[in-house]
Every structure is written in structure tokens, then in C-alpha cells.
Write a protein that holds these residues in place. Structure first.
Motif, mmCIF file in Angstrom:
data_model
loop_
_atom_site.group_PDB
_atom_site.id
_atom_site.type_symbol
_atom_site.label_atom_id
_atom_site.label_comp_id
_atom_site.label_asym_id
_atom_site.label_seq_id
_atom_site.Cartn_x
_atom_site.Cartn_y
_atom_site.Cartn_z
ATOM 1 N N LYS A 27 0.466 -1.145 0.340
ATOM 2 C CA LYS A 27 0.310 -0.073 -0.236
ATOM 3 C C LYS A 27 1.253 1.774 0.144
ATOM 4 C CE LYS A 27 -4.253 2.384 2.274
ATOM 5 N NZ LYS A 27 -4.615 2.612 3.523
ATOM 6 N N ASP A 29 -0.044 5.618 0.115
ATOM 7 C CA ASP A 29 -0.531 6.273 -0.311
ATOM 8 C C ASP A 29 -2.702 5.581 -0.348
ATOM 9 O OD1 ASP A 29 0.975 8.409 -0.143
ATOM 10 O OD2 ASP A 29 1.472 8.531 -1.763
ATOM 11 N N SER A 30 -3.376 5.919 -1.119
ATOM 12 C CA SER A 30 -4.330 5.095 -1.309
ATOM 13 C C SER A 30 -4.622 4.359 -2.962
ATOM 14 C CB SER A 30 -5.352 6.606 -2.140
ATOM 15 O OG SER A 30 -4.912 7.490 -2.875
ATOM 16 N N HIS A 31 -3.081 4.391 -3.135
ATOM 17 C CA HIS A 31 -2.720 2.909 -4.046
ATOM 18 C C HIS A 31 -2.951 1.545 -2.998
ATOM 19 C CE1 HIS A 31 -2.761 5.755 -6.899
ATOM 20 N NE2 HIS A 31 -2.766 6.380 -6.326
ATOM 21 N N VAL A 76 -14.149 -1.891 -1.025
ATOM 22 C CA VAL A 76 -14.157 -0.896 0.303
ATOM 23 C C VAL A 76 -15.111 -0.832 0.701
ATOM 24 C CG1 VAL A 76 -13.139 1.079 0.858
ATOM 25 C CG2 VAL A 76 -12.330 -0.026 -1.080
ATOM 26 N N ASP A 78 -16.916 0.230 4.822
ATOM 27 C CA ASP A 78 -16.198 0.906 5.950
ATOM 28 C C ASP A 78 -17.187 0.028 7.184
ATOM 29 O OD1 ASP A 78 -15.815 3.294 7.536
ATOM 30 O OD2 ASP A 78 -17.797 3.793 6.387
#
Length: 82
Positions: A27, A29-31, A76, A78
Motif C-alpha cells: 500500500k 498512499d491511497s493505492h 472497499v 467502511d
């Protein structure tokens, strides 16, 4: 493919390490990057995974300059606060 890793021992539990290949997730950052057939050593006792520095450097280069063999969609979620 798994083979003994030259009698190396796990730094976490002292178990025996076996050389094998794994699927590794990195991982940044956001990738999220997924790598197949990564050479690694896995502890036969606790399952801890060890990837050599040279392999990690190659992963860095693939992230920077490589072309993926395919792309996958990742769901994804939450997680709800309990």
C-alpha cells in the motif's frame, strides 16, 4: 514451490524459515499494488513472512516503472463503529 531457507530462523519465534513464493500486497498512499510469485521466506511455526531487501527494491521499481499484467477491482468497506 517451498524449500528450506538455508537453516535460517525466524526472528519472531525462532521457527524454521522456508523459501517459497507468495502474493504480496503493498500500500502506497491511497493505492494498493498486488504482486504475484514474490520470493519470500515464511516461518513454519508462526507464519511470519520475510521478504529480502533486494526483492523489495525490485517491487519499488515495478511500482514506479512497471506495467501491470492486469488490473482488478477491489471492494472497499467502511467498518461500522460498535
Amino acid at each position: 514451490m517451498t524449500t528450506k531457507a538455508n537453516n535460517q530462523r525466524c526472528a519472531v519465534c525462532g521457527g524454521e524459515l522456508q523459501a517459497t513464493t507468495i502474493t504480496h500486497e503493498e500500500k502506497r498512499d491511497s493505492h494498493i499494488y498486488l504482486f504475484q510469485n514474490v520470493p519470500a521466506k515464511v516461518c513454519t511455526a508462526c507464519g511470519e513472512i520475510w521478504i529480502d531487501e533486494e526483492v523489495m527494491q525490485q517491487i519499488d521499481k515495478l511500482i514506479e516503472y512497471g506495467v501491470p499484467i492486469r488490473k482488478v477491482e477491489t471492494p472497499v468497506y467502511d467498518f461500522p463503529v460498535l
